[in-house]
Design an enzyme around this catalytic site. Sequence first.
Site, mmCIF file in Angstrom:
data_model
loop_
_atom_site.group_PDB
_atom_site.id
_atom_site.type_symbol
_atom_site.label_atom_id
_atom_site.label_comp_id
_atom_site.label_asym_id
_atom_site.label_seq_id
_atom_site.Cartn_x
_atom_site.Cartn_y
_atom_site.Cartn_z
ATOM 1 N N GLU A 1 -0.843 -8.498 5.433
ATOM 2 C CA GLU A 1 -0.361 -8.582 6.865
ATOM 3 C C GLU A 1 -1.746 -8.421 7.777
ATOM 4 O O GLU A 1 -1.678 -8.797 9.018
ATOM 5 C CB GLU A 1 0.326 -7.692 7.340
ATOM 6 C CG GLU A 1 0.123 -6.254 7.535
ATOM 7 C CD GLU A 1 -0.077 -5.539 6.273
ATOM 8 O OE1 GLU A 1 -0.067 -6.066 5.111
ATOM 9 O OE2 GLU A 1 -0.500 -4.341 6.394
ATOM 10 N N CYS B 1 0.797 -1.151 -0.171
ATOM 11 C CA CYS B 1 0.088 -0.062 0.049
ATOM 12 C C CYS B 1 0.831 1.310 0.017
ATOM 13 O O CYS B 1 1.537 1.624 -0.966
ATOM 14 C CB CYS B 1 -1.031 -0.116 1.023
ATOM 15 S SG CYS B 1 -2.447 1.000 0.767
ATOM 16 N N HIS C 1 -3.197 -5.204 1.915
ATOM 17 C CA HIS C 1 -2.794 -5.384 3.272
ATOM 18 C C HIS C 1 -2.711 -7.003 3.320
ATOM 19 O O HIS C 1 -3.585 -7.393 4.285
ATOM 20 C CB HIS C 1 -3.311 -4.730 4.210
ATOM 21 C CG HIS C 1 -3.104 -3.195 4.076
ATOM 22 N ND1 HIS C 1 -2.256 -2.613 4.949
ATOM 23 C CD2 HIS C 1 -3.599 -2.184 3.439
ATOM 24 C CE1 HIS C 1 -2.049 -1.322 4.969
ATOM 25 N NE2 HIS C 1 -2.966 -1.027 3.932
#
Length: 194
Positions: A176, A77, A174
């Site tokens: 994560e 991002c 994202h």
Amino acid sequence: MRVGILALQGAFIEHQNMLENLGVTAVQVRLSQQLNDLDGLIIPGGESTTIAKLAIDFGLFSDLKTYAATHPVWGTCAGAILLAKDDQSHPPRLDLMDIHLARNAFGRQIDSFQAELSVPVLDHLDGNKQTFPAVFIRAPIIQSVGKKVEILAQLGYDKIVAARQGNWLATVFHPELTDDNRFHRYYLEMIPSK
Ligand code: GLN
């Protein structure tokens, strides 16, 4: 294996947790000298203007660029924005990956969303070839890529959301923030074993 995560602002703890769950030593990077003994670096999502400003203020920006020029680096991002070619727009970029992004391309924070993506390069990591749950938070879009860039995933027919150029990986979402670690495993495969 030691992988650094630029820890100036944004979602660095979540990357750290993912890496540690995969048995990798994760190092929070705030100073230039911490780049010395790393096998790779993740530039997390957050606010690219803030991350760039802090990197410049901490005297880290040019060292990041030097490091990233020759090592496997993954930008998620805001991190993908920083990894891109410097197109003279704000914020300043590391001027590496031949991708052109438009920031905040899906609207405001409230327009954040999750989408299932087909990502063929992850298929060998998962016998079931499942789609990847991608979380978009005020995400940019990759508007165009250079000839050396491989497109890894698209949203719909025309929105490029993940790409790779040699040592550099960019995702505008994202990974994560999910419990799917396949993108982290894919990135770790980009790091040569010693
Ligand atoms: N909108 C942010 C920027 O332009 C990126 C958002 C994110 O990293 N989730 O830097």
